[in-house]
Scaffold this motif. Sequence first.
Motif, PDB file in Angstrom:
ATOM      1  N   LEU A 107       0.833  -1.198   0.000  1.00  0.00           N
ATOM      2  CA  LEU A 107       0.000   0.000   0.000  1.00  0.00           C
ATOM      3  C   LEU A 107       0.870   1.252   0.000  1.00  0.00           C
ATOM      4  O   LEU A 107       0.565   2.248  -0.672  1.00  0.00           O
ATOM      5  N   TRP A 108       1.965   1.194   0.749  1.00  0.00           N
ATOM      6  CA  TRP A 108       2.917   2.303   0.760  1.00  0.00           C
ATOM      7  C   TRP A 108       3.497   2.531  -0.634  1.00  0.00           C
ATOM      8  O   TRP A 108       3.562   3.658  -1.123  1.00  0.00           O
ATOM      9  N   VAL A 109       3.908   1.454  -1.291  1.00  0.00           N
ATOM     10  CA  VAL A 109       4.464   1.558  -2.639  1.00  0.00           C
ATOM     11  C   VAL A 109       3.433   2.152  -3.601  1.00  0.00           C
ATOM     12  O   VAL A 109       3.757   3.018  -4.438  1.00  0.00           O
ATOM     13  N   ALA A 110       2.185   1.721  -3.466  1.00  0.00           N
ATOM     14  CA  ALA A 110       1.130   2.263  -4.324  1.00  0.00           C
ATOM     15  C   ALA A 110       0.946   3.758  -4.085  1.00  0.00           C
ATOM     16  O   ALA A 110       0.751   4.534  -5.032  1.00  0.00           O
ATOM     17  N   GLY A 111       1.013   4.169  -2.823  1.00  0.00           N
ATOM     18  CA  GLY A 111       0.884   5.594  -2.516  1.00  0.00           C
ATOM     19  C   GLY A 111       2.001   6.418  -3.114  1.00  0.00           C
ATOM     20  O   GLY A 111       1.766   7.503  -3.675  1.00  0.00           O
ATOM     21  N   ILE A 112       3.231   5.902  -3.028  1.00  0.00           N
ATOM     22  CA  ILE A 112       4.362   6.599  -3.640  1.00  0.00           C
ATOM     23  C   ILE A 112       4.166   6.685  -5.156  1.00  0.00           C
ATOM     24  O   ILE A 112       4.442   7.713  -5.784  1.00  0.00           O
ATOM     25  N   GLY A 113       3.667   5.606  -5.742  1.00  0.00           N
ATOM     26  CA  GLY A 113       3.416   5.608  -7.179  1.00  0.00           C
ATOM     27  C   GLY A 113       2.400   6.652  -7.583  1.00  0.00           C
ATOM     28  O   GLY A 113       2.563   7.334  -8.612  1.00  0.00           O
ATOM     29  N   VAL A 114       1.345   6.810  -6.792  1.00  0.00           N
ATOM     30  CA  VAL A 114       0.328   7.832  -7.084  1.00  0.00           C
ATOM     31  C   VAL A 114       0.947   9.226  -7.030  1.00  0.00           C
ATOM     32  O   VAL A 114       0.674  10.082  -7.898  1.00  0.00           O
ATOM     33  N   LEU A 115       1.780   9.478  -6.026  1.00  0.00           N
ATOM     34  CA  LEU A 115       2.420  10.793  -5.909  1.00  0.00           C
ATOM     35  C   LEU A 115       3.329  11.081  -7.103  1.00  0.00           C
ATOM     36  O   LEU A 115       3.297  12.177  -7.676  1.00  0.00           O
ATOM     37  N   LEU A 116       4.134  10.105  -7.487  1.00  0.00           N
ATOM     38  CA  LEU A 116       5.029  10.309  -8.630  1.00  0.00           C
ATOM     39  C   LEU A 116       4.233  10.496  -9.924  1.00  0.00           C
ATOM     40  O   LEU A 116       4.608  11.309 -10.778  1.00  0.00           O
ATOM     41  N   GLY A 117       3.130   9.750 -10.038  1.00  0.00           N
ATOM     42  CA  GLY A 117       2.285   9.920 -11.212  1.00  0.00           C
ATOM     43  C   GLY A 117       1.659  11.294 -11.262  1.00  0.00           C
ATOM     44  O   GLY A 117       1.589  11.924 -12.336  1.00  0.00           O
ATOM     45  N   ALA A 118       1.206  11.802 -10.113  1.00  0.00           N
ATOM     46  CA  ALA A 118       0.622  13.148 -10.064  1.00  0.00           C
ATOM     47  C   ALA A 118       1.665  14.196 -10.397  1.00  0.00           C
ATOM     48  O   ALA A 118       1.377  15.179 -11.099  1.00  0.00           O
ATOM     49  N   ARG A 119       2.873  13.992  -9.888  1.00  0.00           N
ATOM     50  CA  ARG A 119       3.953  14.940 -10.216  1.00  0.00           C
ATOM     51  C   ARG A 119       4.257  14.924 -11.713  1.00  0.00           C
ATOM     52  O   ARG A 119       4.427  15.974 -12.348  1.00  0.00           O
ATOM     53  N   ALA A 120       4.309  13.740 -12.294  1.00  0.00           N
ATOM     54  CA  ALA A 120       4.597  13.634 -13.725  1.00  0.00           C
ATOM     55  C   ALA A 120       3.487  14.242 -14.565  1.00  0.00           C
ATOM     56  O   ALA A 120       3.740  14.776 -15.650  1.00  0.00           O
TER      57      ALA A 120
END
Length: 371
Positions: A189-202
């Motif tokens: 779940l932590w990894v998924a959250g980091i992925g969402v943040l990086l996707g939003a930044r991109a």
Amino acid sequence: MDPIAHTFTGAALAASGLRRATPLATAALVLGANAPDIDIVAAFGPDFSSVAHRRGWTHGLPAIAAFPFLVTGLLLAWDRLVRLRLRPGAAPIRAGPLLGIAALGVATHSTLDWLNNYGIRWLMPFDGQWFYGDALFIIDPWIWLALGGSLFLMHARRIPSLAAWCAFWLLASVLVFATADVPQAARWLWVAGIGVLLGARAAGLSAPARERGVERVTRAALVVCVAYMAAASIANITARAEVRAALAVRGFGPVGHLMIGPVPANPFGGDVVAETPAAYFTGRWNWLARPRFESGSQISRLAPNTVSEAAAGTPEVQRFLTWARFPYFEIETADSGHHTVRFRDARYLGTDRLGSPTVILDGDLEPLYVD
């Protein structure tokens, strides 16, 4: 809680829109959110000075009332002596709003510290009683993810800041994956959250033109964190009542103080310690299991005797006992007549991460060595 959580809380409050209340508002919130931890200097004192003095005077109500004035005074001096000289045309800070914002920052610190099972002494210096929220682990990655994530979207615009944030997320992820008690589902779940943040930044969510949108995200993150903390606190009250009932059914008691201590990254679990006159009963709590309370070991509470009292009279043990929530001791007597007395806190059964004193006494009960 940890300094990162305190800093993120102050910074997120500023990013939610409070930074526009007055110049240096962000500094007031971040400084206020960390100010009570000035008692970290106790770590440089004698053995166990840190546990004896941390979360005491600087976390009590008088200090909570005084720190906003100290932070405001410091920033007023900085404004006059440095900022306005470097930027003569800059708007001066407004003392009234700055004081209120500093007070908010300070208030968040003691509130967050109360939420875990380490404890805080709200009434110092008048009363040394400890208060425990038992709601959140002292390092909570979900607070980091929610508040830090909103700050990441607001501030990771340029390559240096983006690199710094990515380094933080990498180190935080190492901590999440390296901590043995973190459930596997929480890690992913932590990894998924980091992925969402990086996707939003991109996707450009952190672009300057969308700053107002990020402010709304930050406000939502703060609301989610407050709801999370409130739910954890209420759930802990319910869980304690259920554990008391379960122990009564099994014939253990009367139960005095009882803790369901939070565990890393798992709001559904907890470590149980229940105090009875003769022993501490330990166990595990899991909201998702049936039964939810699983009993563990029993720690005998030896009655004080001349050996334990002699060991407890040492300054190191006195400082430890100031902090210990569920204290107990163990005695070993060697053929030489020397006594080894180990003091422990059942709150941290099976770990020495916070340390606990061991005293060696000679046959005349004089301390030979304290570790």
